[in-house]
Design an enzyme around this catalytic site. Structure first.
Site, short mmCIF file in Angstrom:
data_model
loop_
_atom_site.label_atom_id
_atom_site.label_comp_id
_atom_site.label_asym_id
_atom_site.label_seq_id
_atom_site.Cartn_x
_atom_site.Cartn_y
_atom_site.Cartn_z
N ASP A 104 16.28 -8.51 -1.30
CA ASP A 104 16.80 -9.20 -2.47
C ASP A 104 17.39 -8.23 -3.49
OD1 ASP A 104 17.36 -11.03 -4.43
OD2 ASP A 104 15.29 -11.25 -5.09
N GLY A 147 10.96 -21.38 -10.24
CA GLY A 147 11.21 -22.82 -10.25
C GLY A 147 10.24 -23.64 -9.43
N SER A 148 9.86 -23.17 -8.25
CA SER A 148 9.05 -24.00 -7.37
C SER A 148 7.59 -23.59 -7.31
CB SER A 148 9.63 -23.95 -5.94
OG SER A 148 9.64 -22.62 -5.47
N ASP A 294 23.91 -10.92 -5.17
CA ASP A 294 22.50 -11.20 -4.87
C ASP A 294 22.29 -11.60 -3.41
OD1 ASP A 294 19.87 -12.01 -4.85
OD2 ASP A 294 20.05 -13.40 -6.53
N THR A 297 20.07 -14.81 -2.61
CA THR A 297 20.53 -16.16 -2.90
C THR A 297 21.42 -16.61 -1.75
OG1 THR A 297 20.44 -15.90 -5.30
CG2 THR A 297 21.92 -17.58 -4.45
N THR A 298 21.16 -17.80 -1.24
CA THR A 298 21.93 -18.30 -0.10
C THR A 298 23.36 -18.64 -0.48
OG1 THR A 298 19.91 -19.29 0.77
CG2 THR A 298 21.98 -20.05 1.71
#
Length: 461
Positions: A104, A147-148, A294, A297-298
């Protein structure tokens, strides 16, 4: 998966086809192949949940942020879940134990699930501090929100090996509590490849220790990612490309590498975004716009107004709803051509990468989604949907990011299949001691938030 004749032709290709250094770039150390993992068939609702997770995690990740032997090495990557994430491996401890970790460039902490993590870490391999004679507990709490979910643990030090390099007293986080279903085997954690100013742990990132200590021939690392998103026969794990450490592999790109300096204090790998065109039409970009590059990030996130303008150029596209909020659908029969410009050079995104997934027999979900990011962070997040199309170089001094066109050898790896490498412990060719910690007092960094890849939407479920 692919014709046998084609497979046979792959075996006849030279070693550098798979990202190994050529004779012009001698390598000391062990290579670790990267694999890609593809998901089993999913319902549209599952993809929607993953898309929502990616968007939520990205907003959390970026929204609150304010003399050794020189050598080279490489680590093979794994492509996970139809290009949703890419991971490699490293070894930690004495004796060394190998782990798979997400790569990442949008965060800065090395994070591993600890042996006390319990059921929340699922079947992922865990790090056992008591099994390492070089482990040191720094008795500093580590807490990451995204977030999750969240991850909690403590900061420690141990010897870390990757691509033939060994760093003693490397700082990292041992996580003993994570939100349910945050980890998906075989991945056990995350390797942050951004700058120390983002480190929630207060520790200098592994790559930065190696670059600053003169351990590498060249103070940079480079990434090449494969594409399987458009391969209906792709397996759960596929060869994912490579990370070159301390050198660039000229067999994987053509022409020159165009470097663009980071316009300020290094934190994220962020660049000025000069222009963006869709179907040949220019999209308005505010002056001074920056974009973070990044690998964690997908897809690609941008301001709502810009994303709306992008899809306005695509007939019959419309905002998606429910868990797809922030995304747009468009007819799968439409070939979408997108170009981004950084530092005066223009780079294309393959139409296959613009189509994130299919939501029905005729409708696709686009890879560009809305994410209005505040707090002084880059307003665009450029993920793997773009990076699969270029050879990317991350340079320590001067701090900059470079792009080059992929070579025919690199392009041939897309959808080619092959043996998926497993995590191994290589021979150490250069040893470094991490003697400095990152500046403290920075917001909880997105470090882990990326962890689960937050953005790598698919990767987790």
């Amino acid at each position: 998966m692919i014709p046998l004749l084609f497979l046979a032709s792959l075996f006849a290709l030279p070693a550098d086809t798979f990202g190994a250094p050529t004779a012009g770039a001698p390598v000391s150390g062990q290579s670790i192949p990267l694999l890609r993992r593809n998901p089993s068939p999913r319902e549209v609702s599952d993809w929607g949940a993953l898309a929502k997770s990616q968007r939520d995690n990205l907003l959390a990740k970026y929204g609150g942020q304010t003399t050794q032997k020189r050598s080279t090495g490489y680590n093979s990557l794994v492509d996970q879940q139809y290009d949703s994430a890419y991971y490699g491996s490293l070894a930690i401890g004495t004796p060394a134990v190998s782990f798979d970790v997400l790569l990442d460039t949008g965060s800065s902490d090395l994070w591993l699930a600890g042996s006390s993590c319990g059921t929340s870490c699922g079947s992922s391999a865990t790090y056992n501090p008591s099994s390492s004679s070089t482990f040191q507990n720094l008795s500093t709490a580590f807490d990451i929100q995204y977030g999750s979910g969240a991850a909690e643990g403590y900061v420690a030090q141990d010897t870390v090996q990757m691509a033939g390099f060994s760093v003693s007293s490397q700082g990292f986080a041992v996580v003993d509590q994570v939100s349910q279903d945050l980890l998906t085997s075989p991945v056990s954690g995350l390797l942050g490849l951004a700058w120390n100013t983002l480190a929630a742990s207060g520790q200098t990132p592994l790559w930065q220790t190696l670059a600053s200590s003169n351990a590498w021939d060249s103070a940079l690392f480079a990434v090449q990612l494969t594409r399987y998103t458009n391969d209906s026969s792709a397996q759960q794990l596929e060869p994912g490309g490579v990370i070159n450490m301390g050198y660039t592999n000229s067999s994987l790109y053509t022409g020159s590498i165009d470097y663009i300096d980071i316009p300020g204090t290094p934190s994220y790998w962020y660049l000025p975004l000069d222009s963006l065109t869709v179907q040949g039409s220019s999209i308005s970009i505010a002056s001074g716009t920056t974009a973070a590059i990044d690998t964690g990030t997908t897809n690609i996130a941008g301001p709502a107004s810009s994303i709306q303008a992008i899809y306005a150029q695509i007939p019959n596209s419309q905002p998606a709803t429910g868990e797809w909020e922030g995304y747009y659908s468009f007819p799968c029969s439409t070939t979408v051509n997108v170009e981004l410009s950084f530092g005066g050079s223009t780079w294309s995104i393959s139409p296959a990468d613009f189509a994130f997934t299919q939501s029905s027999s005729s409708e696709c979900i686009g890879a560009f989604f809305e994410a209005d990011i505040s707090g002084g962070s880059p307003t665009w997040i450029i993920g793997d949907a773009f990076l699969k199309n270029v050879y990317s170089v991350f340079r320590y001094n001067p701090p900059s990011v470079g792009f080059a066109n992929l070579s025919s050898i690199a392009i041939a790896e897309n959808g080619a299949g092959g043996t998926v490498p497993s995590a191994t412990i290589g021979t150490v060719s250069a040893t470094v001691t991490n003697t400095s910690a990152a500046p403290r007092g920075y917001a909880l960094s997105t470090s882990l938030s990326t962890l689960f890849l937050a953005l790598s939407v698919v990767l987790l479920l």
